[in-house]
Design an enzyme around this catalytic site. Sequence first.
Site, PDB file in Angstrom:
ATOM      1  N   LYS A  76       0.868  -1.180   0.000  1.00  0.00           N
ATOM      2  CA  LYS A  76       0.000   0.000   0.000  1.00  0.00           C
ATOM      3  C   LYS A  76       0.908   1.235   0.000  1.00  0.00           C
ATOM      4  CE  LYS A  76      -3.884   1.975   2.658  1.00  0.00           C
ATOM      5  NZ  LYS A  76      -4.791   1.756   3.808  1.00  0.00           N
ATOM      6  N   SER A 151      -9.596   1.801   2.759  1.00  0.00           N
ATOM      7  CA  SER A 151      -8.721   2.590   1.919  1.00  0.00           C
ATOM      8  C   SER A 151      -7.662   1.768   1.201  1.00  0.00           C
ATOM      9  CB  SER A 151      -8.034   3.668   2.762  1.00  0.00           C
ATOM     10  OG  SER A 151      -7.214   3.054   3.761  1.00  0.00           O
ATOM     11  N   SER A 175      -9.955  -0.597   6.975  1.00  0.00           N
ATOM     12  CA  SER A 175      -9.391  -0.523   5.621  1.00  0.00           C
ATOM     13  C   SER A 175      -8.666  -1.750   5.108  1.00  0.00           C
ATOM     14  CB  SER A 175      -8.464   0.681   5.512  1.00  0.00           C
ATOM     15  OG  SER A 175      -9.228   1.831   5.384  1.00  0.00           O
TER      16      SER A 175
HETATM   17  N1  GLN Z   1     -13.334   4.299   6.328  1.00  0.00           N
HETATM   18  C1  GLN Z   1     -12.639   4.689   7.521  1.00  0.00           C
HETATM   19  C2  GLN Z   1     -12.191   6.116   7.409  1.00  0.00           C
HETATM   20  O1  GLN Z   1     -12.429   6.700   6.413  1.00  0.00           O
HETATM   21  C3  GLN Z   1     -11.481   3.779   7.799  1.00  0.00           C
HETATM   22  C4  GLN Z   1     -10.311   4.003   6.928  1.00  0.00           C
HETATM   23  C5  GLN Z   1      -9.130   3.169   7.331  1.00  0.00           C
HETATM   24  O2  GLN Z   1      -9.273   2.142   8.011  1.00  0.00           O
HETATM   25  N2  GLN Z   1      -7.957   3.655   6.969  1.00  0.00           N
HETATM   26  O3  GLN Z   1     -11.625   6.681   8.269  1.00  0.00           O
END
Ligand code: GLN
Length: 483
Positions: A76, A151, A175
């Site tokens: 990532k 994400s 995410s």
């Molecule tokens: N969807 C969540 C957010 O927008 C989690 C994102 C994540 O786990 N990085 O914060």
Amino acid sequence: MHQLTLAEIARGLADKKFSSEELTKTLLARIAQLDPQLNSFITLTEDLALQQAKAADARRANGETGALLGAPIGHKDLFCTLGVRTSCGSKMLDNFKAPYDATVVSKLAAAGAVTLGKTNMDEFAMGSANESSYYGAVKNPWNLEHVPGGSSGGSAAAVAARLLPAATGTDTGGSIRQPAALTNLTGLKPTYGRVSRWGMIAYASSLDQGGPLARTAEDCAILLQGMAGFDPQDSTSIDEPVPDYSASLNGSLQGLRIGVPKEYFSEGLDPRIAELIHTSVKELEKLGAVIKTISLPNMQHAIPAYYVIAPAEASSNLSRFDGVRFGHRCEDPKDLTDLYKRSRAEGFGPEVQRRILVGAYALSAGYYDAYYLQAQKIRRLIKNDFMTAFNEVDIILGPTTPNPAWKIGAKNSDPVSAYLEDVYTITANLAGLPGLSMPAGFVDGLPVGVQLLAPYFQEGRLLNVAHQYQLHTDWHTRSPAGF
Ligand code: GLN
């Protein structure tokens, strides 16, 4: 070759059926051919990959072994990689080449993993659709009109489309688990402190945790083995011995106590997903597990608490991107304030700016007690709920997401509806617990995930349950048409 799992690759390399160099070239060609449809990579590292593959082949020729020796993976794009662009999905860091490797990157490289590239992601890991990336949305290989989740959506799409056998991700509120669910993968968020955060660009430091995305639990065990462990460079890293995760896969589930929280099955959950979750519960019962209904009474407060804590920490973490030391700098600033303002306004996208504003507000004088402190109290209540539940059960099971993957753009005008998609995943981050999502079936041709949560440092138990489930089901073996 692209259909092979990490475990199969390790066997193929050991049996000299192919070399890491051959495998790497095959996958790089596949990425060049198919990724334009998906947009799952931000940067390809072909030269590095070929160099690492040749080195891994030489190590094997010298008698070295190891499940990751010569295994192609992706990172990532928030794990710092020496000399390679590390963008975090943001214009702010489009020109940033990291001066060092994140601990996760250097550990996996030392184990012989081959880095094919850096995967696309929501900007600064904020999102659950991979639509907020500066480099454009990632498409779900199961249906190119739908989101892959976020994400870590680039990692998920690439692995689901068989461009890579496995990839790293990070999970602040879901995410890893959410994109795994939406693309038919197995994804594991470890216990907070299990995997080093050093060199992982911070979103919300008290919630962020790196982990593996792969097709099977067996492969998650292999990748996690290479990522986990104490790191003196990360003050929240925990000095606990790392068990042999692959050795934990084969335990019997006889008598395993599985708790199913009644709050998980309230309105908001797609009834077709509820049905698939019940089917997976029955499958685990057949393997000897004992099911118990439990309660997590404070779950309803998790999203509001998270959306105070995460933006508050983000507003502090992202203050370092000021156009002075690194990252985007505006043209011709007229003074220092103008430099800060315009660099940040130009460098950050709308979702990141929204989070910074919310976080700065929640932390500002006069509001701290009302929002941040209150949210931290809820966090403790949520943790206590889990501690009570884990007195009675070994694993908690439920859906990973309330809905399958939605259409790209469908939630753009309503960010809160996207925030609600994290309802089942966020609690594990607030409590610091490990969680895993694994394939549980399909709704309208789109994958559905079942989530398992375990007590601190019981990643082995999660992998064990998932592996046994995968020995008796075949959802995880399905691949998207066209890939
Ligand atoms: N969807 C969540 C957010 O927008 C989690 C994102 C994540 O786990 N990085 O914060």
